[in-house]
Structure formats: structure tokens, C-alpha cells
Design a protein around this motif. Structure first.
Motif, short mmCIF file in Angstrom:
data_model
loop_
_atom_site.label_atom_id
_atom_site.label_comp_id
_atom_site.label_asym_id
_atom_site.label_seq_id
_atom_site.Cartn_x
_atom_site.Cartn_y
_atom_site.Cartn_z
N THR A 188 58.13 -10.55 -22.61
CA THR A 188 56.72 -10.17 -22.47
C THR A 188 56.27 -10.23 -21.02
O THR A 188 55.54 -9.36 -20.54
N GLU A 192 55.01 -7.09 -18.68
CA GLU A 192 53.70 -7.12 -18.04
C GLU A 192 53.83 -6.94 -16.52
O GLU A 192 52.98 -6.29 -15.89
N ARG A 195 54.18 -3.29 -16.06
CA ARG A 195 52.92 -2.59 -16.32
C ARG A 195 51.95 -2.77 -15.16
O ARG A 195 51.26 -1.83 -14.73
N ALA A 196 51.90 -4.01 -14.63
CA ALA A 196 50.94 -4.32 -13.58
C ALA A 196 51.41 -3.89 -12.20
O ALA A 196 50.62 -3.92 -11.24
N GLU A 213 49.22 -12.15 -19.61
CA GLU A 213 48.51 -11.16 -18.78
C GLU A 213 47.81 -11.85 -17.61
O GLU A 213 47.82 -11.35 -16.48
#
Length: 220
Positions: A188, A192, A195-196, A213
């Protein structure tokens, strides 16, 4: 995103592949064993059969060309001897970096290990010699990949990996005490970070109180 994962049949890597494909990313998984192709396809991952211990940088660059990011999650694995720690955990990681530079793919996420700094001066007292070689190989990979101006590198050093269900909460910082972390949560965090668009940091990862997150957002 289009993400290429090296060592895509590993326990963390398969979790990552399922997360990425599940959110709509295109995932290409590099594996050595053709027998792993069906598993990757069932995860929604496009298999690429390539042996990173024998492939050239040009061959790897052909696989990752057009990718938005690469992830090195390969490892020689438990039971392998010192030689394969060098050829996989070090040399294959560097090969992927060479290929990424050739292909013009800047984001590179390297899955390393907590404790690598302990092995900088050799085998610490009481440490299994083969495990020390593993840490030394990981450290050499870090040292040879992080400074490259052609790459945007993030190094994640998880603690002891477990198969406990993920909690979605972690500690992701520098200089934290050694601890456990579920493979679910490692995957995870990697997803992330991709993605970030985080890059340029070396962080350690264990279970903790902070939602993933938020933990990733706090990185520089």
C-alpha cells in the motif's frame, strides 16, 4: 500510470500489482520463471519473462520503455546463497537503474531493507553471515542508484515482513526502531508513493499509527 515491477511474483510485488491494476494502472511484471505468468495474469498484470541475472540493459530497457515508473521488488529470497544476493539484490537492481536511464524513465522505487547500515562495516557480531551479505548487497544497490541524476529515486526500507492483515497505518520515517510490518501495508505504501509522485528520499517502514496516505504525504 504504466508501472513496471521487477520481481513481480514476490509476495510484496504481487500485492502491489493487484493494487495498481485494481485502481486502473497498467502494470508490467518482470519475472524469470515462465511458470509464474498465469499468476500475474490473474492479478491483472502483464507478464514479461526476462532473467535480470543474465539480461542486458538494452533488453530491460525494451521492456520498460514508455513506463511512468519502475519498481525493484526482486530478491534472491530465503535459502539462496551469498552469490545470488550479489547477482539479484545488488546487480539486478543496478541493471534496472541502467535500463531506466536508457529508456528515459525517471521514477525508480527501490525496495530495500531496514538494517542495511549495520552491514556497512562488514558482518555485525552475532549476525548470520549470509544475512549480512544480503544487507551489504542491498546497501551497495542503494549507494549506486540513489545519486544518479537521471533518476528520481525513492528507497523504502521495510522492517520484518509479516503476513498479518494490513492495517493501513504505518510509521514511515528516518531512524525509527526496528519492527514488523505486514506485506499488505508495504504494498500500500509503494502504491501511494507512485500515486503521489514522491522521490528523492530514503525511508524506513514499520507498523505505526499514521494512515498511509498521510505518512506518504509527509515525505519531502
Amino acid at each position: 500510470m504504466r508501472v513496471v515491477v521487477a520481481g513481480a511474483h514476490g509476495q510484496v510485488a504481487r500485492r502491489l500489482g493487484r493494487l495498481l491494476s485494481g485502481r486502473g494502472d497498467t502494470v508490467v511484471g518482470i519475472v524469470r520463471n515462465p511458470g509464474h505468468v498465469a499468476d500475474l495474469e490473474s492479478d491483472g498484470v502483464q507478464p514479461a519473462v526476462l532473467d535480470l541475472e543474465t539480461a542486458s540493459a538494452d533488453e530491460v530497457a525494451g521492456v520498460i520503455s514508455g513506463a511512468d515508473a519502475v519498481v525493484f521488488a526482486a530478491g534472491a529470497g530465503p535459502g539462496s546463497g551469498p552469490e545470488r544476493k550479489h547477482t539479484v539484490d545488488h546487480a539486478a537492481a543496478v541493471l534496472l537503474a541502467d535500463a531506466a536511464e536508457h529508456a528515459g524513465v525517471r521514477p525508480y522505487v527501490l525496495v530495500s531493507s531496514m538494517g542495511v547500515e549495520q552491514a556497512r562495516q562488514g558482518t555485525p557480531p552475532g549476525m548470520d553471515p549470509v544475512f549480512a551479505v544480503y544487507l551489504q548487497a542491498k546497501l551497495r544497490a542503494e549507494d549506486q542508484i540513489l545519486p544518479r541524476p537521471g533518476l528520481d529515486v525513492t528507497i523504502v526500507r521495510p522492517g520484518r515482513l509479516t503476513d498479518d492483515p494490513g492495517t493501513g497505518r504505518v510509521t514511515l520515517e528516518h531512524g525509527i526502531p526496528y519492527g514488523d510490518v505486514p506485506r499488505d501495508d508495504v504494498a500500500t505504501v509503494l502504491a501511494e508513493i507512485l500515486r503521489a509522485g514522491k522521490s528523492g528520499d530514503v525511508v524506513e517502514l514499520v507498523s505505526g499509527p499514521t494512515p498511509v496516505e498521510e505518512a506518504v504525504a509527509a515525505l519531502p
